[in-house]
Scaffold this active site. Sequence first.
Site, short mmCIF file in Angstrom:
data_model
loop_
_atom_site.label_atom_id
_atom_site.label_comp_id
_atom_site.label_asym_id
_atom_site.label_seq_id
_atom_site.Cartn_x
_atom_site.Cartn_y
_atom_site.Cartn_z
N THR A 1 -57.40 42.15 -16.57
CA THR A 1 -57.09 43.55 -16.36
C THR A 1 -57.80 44.48 -17.33
O THR A 1 -58.00 44.12 -18.48
CB THR A 1 -55.57 43.69 -16.52
OG1 THR A 1 -54.97 42.96 -15.46
CG2 THR A 1 -55.08 45.10 -16.49
N ARG B 1 -47.42 40.19 -3.95
CA ARG B 1 -47.04 40.29 -5.37
C ARG B 1 -47.71 41.51 -6.03
O ARG B 1 -48.90 41.73 -5.90
CB ARG B 1 -47.46 39.01 -6.10
CG ARG B 1 -47.08 38.97 -7.58
CD ARG B 1 -48.19 39.43 -8.48
NE ARG B 1 -47.84 39.30 -9.90
CZ ARG B 1 -48.56 39.80 -10.89
NH1 ARG B 1 -49.67 40.44 -10.62
NH2 ARG B 1 -48.18 39.67 -12.14
N GLY C 1 -47.62 40.18 -15.89
CA GLY C 1 -47.00 41.42 -15.43
C GLY C 1 -45.49 41.37 -15.25
O GLY C 1 -44.79 42.36 -15.51
N1 ASP Z 1 -50.86 42.56 -16.02
C1 ASP Z 1 -51.66 42.07 -14.92
C2 ASP Z 1 -50.74 41.65 -13.79
O1 ASP Z 1 -49.74 41.03 -14.05
C3 ASP Z 1 -52.52 40.92 -15.29
C4 ASP Z 1 -53.41 41.08 -16.51
O2 ASP Z 1 -53.09 41.81 -17.43
O3 ASP Z 1 -54.47 40.44 -16.54
O4 ASP Z 1 -51.08 41.90 -12.65
#
Ligand code: ASP
Length: 309
Positions: free
Chosen positions: A176, A204, A230
């Site tokens: 992310t 999701r 997340g």
């Molecule tokens: N926070 C993001 C999610 O759960 C994933 C990530 O931070 O890479 O979709």
Amino acid sequence: MKNYSIAIHGGAGTLIKGKMTKALETRYKEALDSALETAYAILENGGSAMDAVESAVCSLEDSPLFNAGRGSVFTAEGTHEMDAAIMDGSNLKAGAVSLVTGIRNPISLARDVMEKSQHVFLAGEGAMKFAEKLEYNFEPPEFFYDEFRYQQWQEIKDSDKFQLDHSVKKDSKFGTVGAVACDSSGNLAAATSTGGMTNKKWGRVGDSPMIGAGNYANNKTCAVSCTGSGEFFIRGVVAYDVSCLMEYKGWSLERAASEVIQSRLIKINGDGGLIAVDAQGNIAMTFNTEGMYRGMKNSAGKKEVAIYT
Ligand code: ASP
């Protein structure tokens, strides 16, 4: 003129140093540096925090190295479903999209939701119809194809597992992206964009597009962008919690960010990190994982681009 500053991240996680070659590390750092400098130039020229965070995130979305936009991970169906959110701390306006496909820069669509619709959060087909109405170009699936991410998905595709882009398998490709900024008028903004987790299904949605969980901005306190598993960030309402500790307890940015990531999140077994900025331009970058792709630059002349602790 006040201090201005920007911080960006390209995901937190379990980064195995041995898997990271010098050349790859350089590529990551160059991609972070270029996003940082583009956004900093906006602030330097008197531009807004909103423009700075959007441009930093667009730049990271355009890089296949990060799990957002072009580099998004594969879902259980072999597609790409992206989430993004942006928030303006000067007026608490926000825009978010979730489960969108074919959009090159989901962060710009999130900003359009904020500025061109009467809503905050559009999801799935509806969000795509909104993009169509605004005459967005839709990229073909090949645009988002990345051999490494395809292999990541192949390995767990027939299981019920879903995985953070940068943990469990201990890959050397990470997640992310996000940016937070304080401009020369003292306005704050936060932006976050992601492809979510490999092999995700059932629609999701993670914390990234959820205002208060993965992304939040308020001139009174701070602007925050999160990265990590997340589900825990949603349960911990992490970004808003940092803001609340500052607002209700009068804590500094650093203390609030560290309490949330190093204590509260760990208590619920959550892994990840965040970047944050306050209205004086102070920056916090904290994570409880082995590393977090990150960078910061401020008008006092400080600059940092780093991966590990
Ligand atoms: N926070 C993001 C999610 O759960 C994933 C990530 O931070 O890479 O979709």
